[in-house]
Scaffold this motif. Structure first.
Motif, PDB file in Angstrom:
ATOM      1  N   ALA A  57      -1.972   0.012 -13.802  1.00  0.00           N
ATOM      2  CA  ALA A  57      -0.838  -0.390 -12.968  1.00  0.00           C
ATOM      3  C   ALA A  57      -1.297  -0.659 -11.535  1.00  0.00           C
ATOM      4  O   ALA A  57      -0.881  -1.630 -10.911  1.00  0.00           O
ATOM      5  N   VAL A  58      -2.164   0.216 -11.025  1.00  0.00           N
ATOM      6  CA  VAL A  58      -2.667   0.052  -9.656  1.00  0.00           C
ATOM      7  C   VAL A  58      -3.485  -1.231  -9.541  1.00  0.00           C
ATOM      8  O   VAL A  58      -3.296  -2.022  -8.606  1.00  0.00           O
ATOM      9  N   ALA A  59      -4.385  -1.458 -10.502  1.00  0.00           N
ATOM     10  CA  ALA A  59      -5.215  -2.670 -10.463  1.00  0.00           C
ATOM     11  C   ALA A  59      -4.356  -3.926 -10.625  1.00  0.00           C
ATOM     12  O   ALA A  59      -4.570  -4.926  -9.933  1.00  0.00           O
ATOM     13  N   GLY A  60      -3.379  -3.874 -11.513  1.00  0.00           N
ATOM     14  CA  GLY A  60      -2.497  -5.020 -11.709  1.00  0.00           C
ATOM     15  C   GLY A  60      -1.708  -5.346 -10.456  1.00  0.00           C
ATOM     16  O   GLY A  60      -1.569  -6.514 -10.076  1.00  0.00           O
ATOM     17  N   PHE A 118       5.407   5.336 -12.517  1.00  0.00           N
ATOM     18  CA  PHE A 118       4.801   5.141 -13.838  1.00  0.00           C
ATOM     19  C   PHE A 118       4.352   6.472 -14.433  1.00  0.00           C
ATOM     20  O   PHE A 118       3.252   6.587 -14.966  1.00  0.00           O
ATOM     21  N   SER A 119       5.202   7.466 -14.385  1.00  0.00           N
ATOM     22  CA  SER A 119       4.833   8.794 -14.881  1.00  0.00           C
ATOM     23  C   SER A 119       4.778   8.878 -16.398  1.00  0.00           C
ATOM     24  O   SER A 119       4.063   9.723 -16.940  1.00  0.00           O
ATOM     25  N   ASP A 120       5.492   8.029 -17.101  1.00  0.00           N
ATOM     26  CA  ASP A 120       5.529   8.148 -18.566  1.00  0.00           C
ATOM     27  C   ASP A 120       5.003   6.895 -19.268  1.00  0.00           C
ATOM     28  O   ASP A 120       5.536   6.467 -20.279  1.00  0.00           O
ATOM     29  N   ILE A 121       3.916   6.344 -18.760  1.00  0.00           N
ATOM     30  CA  ILE A 121       3.346   5.159 -19.386  1.00  0.00           C
ATOM     31  C   ILE A 121       2.307   5.570 -20.424  1.00  0.00           C
ATOM     32  O   ILE A 121       1.758   6.661 -20.367  1.00  0.00           O
ATOM     33  N   SER A 122       2.048   4.660 -21.373  1.00  0.00           N
ATOM     34  CA  SER A 122       1.133   4.979 -22.471  1.00  0.00           C
ATOM     35  C   SER A 122      -0.294   4.505 -22.211  1.00  0.00           C
ATOM     36  O   SER A 122      -1.110   4.511 -23.117  1.00  0.00           O
ATOM     37  N   PHE A 123      -0.597   4.098 -20.999  1.00  0.00           N
ATOM     38  CA  PHE A 123      -1.937   3.640 -20.659  1.00  0.00           C
ATOM     39  C   PHE A 123      -2.299   4.239 -19.304  1.00  0.00           C
ATOM     40  O   PHE A 123      -1.454   4.791 -18.607  1.00  0.00           O
ATOM     41  N   ILE A 166       0.837  -1.202   0.000  1.00  0.00           N
ATOM     42  CA  ILE A 166       0.000   0.000   0.000  1.00  0.00           C
ATOM     43  C   ILE A 166       0.874   1.256   0.000  1.00  0.00           C
ATOM     44  O   ILE A 166       0.584   2.230  -0.702  1.00  0.00           O
ATOM     45  N   ILE A 167       1.948   1.226   0.768  1.00  0.00           N
ATOM     46  CA  ILE A 167       2.882   2.361   0.761  1.00  0.00           C
ATOM     47  C   ILE A 167       3.501   2.520  -0.623  1.00  0.00           C
ATOM     48  O   ILE A 167       3.625   3.639  -1.139  1.00  0.00           O
ATOM     49  N   LEU A 168       3.870   1.398  -1.249  1.00  0.00           N
ATOM     50  CA  LEU A 168       4.443   1.436  -2.594  1.00  0.00           C
ATOM     51  C   LEU A 168       3.447   2.000  -3.598  1.00  0.00           C
ATOM     52  O   LEU A 168       3.834   2.718  -4.528  1.00  0.00           O
ATOM     53  N   LEU A 169       2.169   1.720  -3.424  1.00  0.00           N
ATOM     54  CA  LEU A 169       1.141   2.255  -4.316  1.00  0.00           C
ATOM     55  C   LEU A 169       1.131   3.788  -4.324  1.00  0.00           C
ATOM     56  O   LEU A 169       0.811   4.396  -5.338  1.00  0.00           O
ATOM     57  N   ALA A 170       1.488   4.397  -3.206  1.00  0.00           N
ATOM     58  CA  ALA A 170       1.524   5.852  -3.134  1.00  0.00           C
ATOM     59  C   ALA A 170       2.569   6.443  -4.086  1.00  0.00           C
ATOM     60  O   ALA A 170       2.451   7.594  -4.513  1.00  0.00           O
TER      61      ALA A 170
END
Length: 164
Positions: free
Chosen positions: A128-131, A118-123, A108-112
């Protein structure tokens, strides 16, 4: 001497079953990875690998407890001391519940930090959070439910996991 023969035969059954399972698993992985790449693309496959690696870093918290418990259980099974087996599994459950909670908390801390990671992802970021939530839930199931599989390994009945 009869007991030694039984353990050897169980070891052979475990080896055969694990080899068969591993071969089928690798063959299916090759084909499924190709299908996933064709339909989902490199980005999603890379995301999956990244999330798995993040979870592996969190799983370091386990610190080899399963291996240590497996050795203790092996000795207890060799002596047919099932009371000791029950005590060891009870201790393992206690540790694994705490480790599971720590892994969930660290996840959960990592999710923050996901918006930065993932600032430069194309989706969308929620992919990413759900995965990661799915991967974290899967790991949590091991810590809270599947920890008992160490007993099957120590008793050389691991082939039961594969459904033989």
């Amino acid at each position: 001497m009869r007991k030694l023969g039984t353990r050897i035969s169980k070891g052979i059954v475990n080896s055969r079953t694990a080899l068969g399972y591993t071969l089928v698993s690798y063959i299916l992985a090759i084909f499924s990875r190709q299908v996933f790449l064709m339909y989902l693309g490199d980005d999603v496959m890379g995301l999956n690998s990244t999330l798995q690696n993040m979870l592996q870093m969190l799983n370091v918290l386990e610190l080899g407890i399963a291996s240590a418990i497996g050795v203790s259980l092996y000795q207890s099974f060799a002596k047919d001391d099932y009371e000791a087996v029950n005590e060891i599994v009870t201790i393992q459950r206690w540790y694994y519940r705490r480790i599971g909670l720590i892994v969930i908390g660290a996840g959960i801390i990592l999710l923050a930090f996901f918006p930065f990671i993932f600032s430069d992802i194309s989706f969308p970021l929620w992919w990413a959070v759900a995965g990661f939530a799915v991967v974290l839930a899967n790991a949590s199931l091991f810590y809270f439910l599947n920890y008992r599989q160490v007993v099957l390994t120590a008793s050389q009945n691991e082939y039961l996991v594969y459904g033989s």
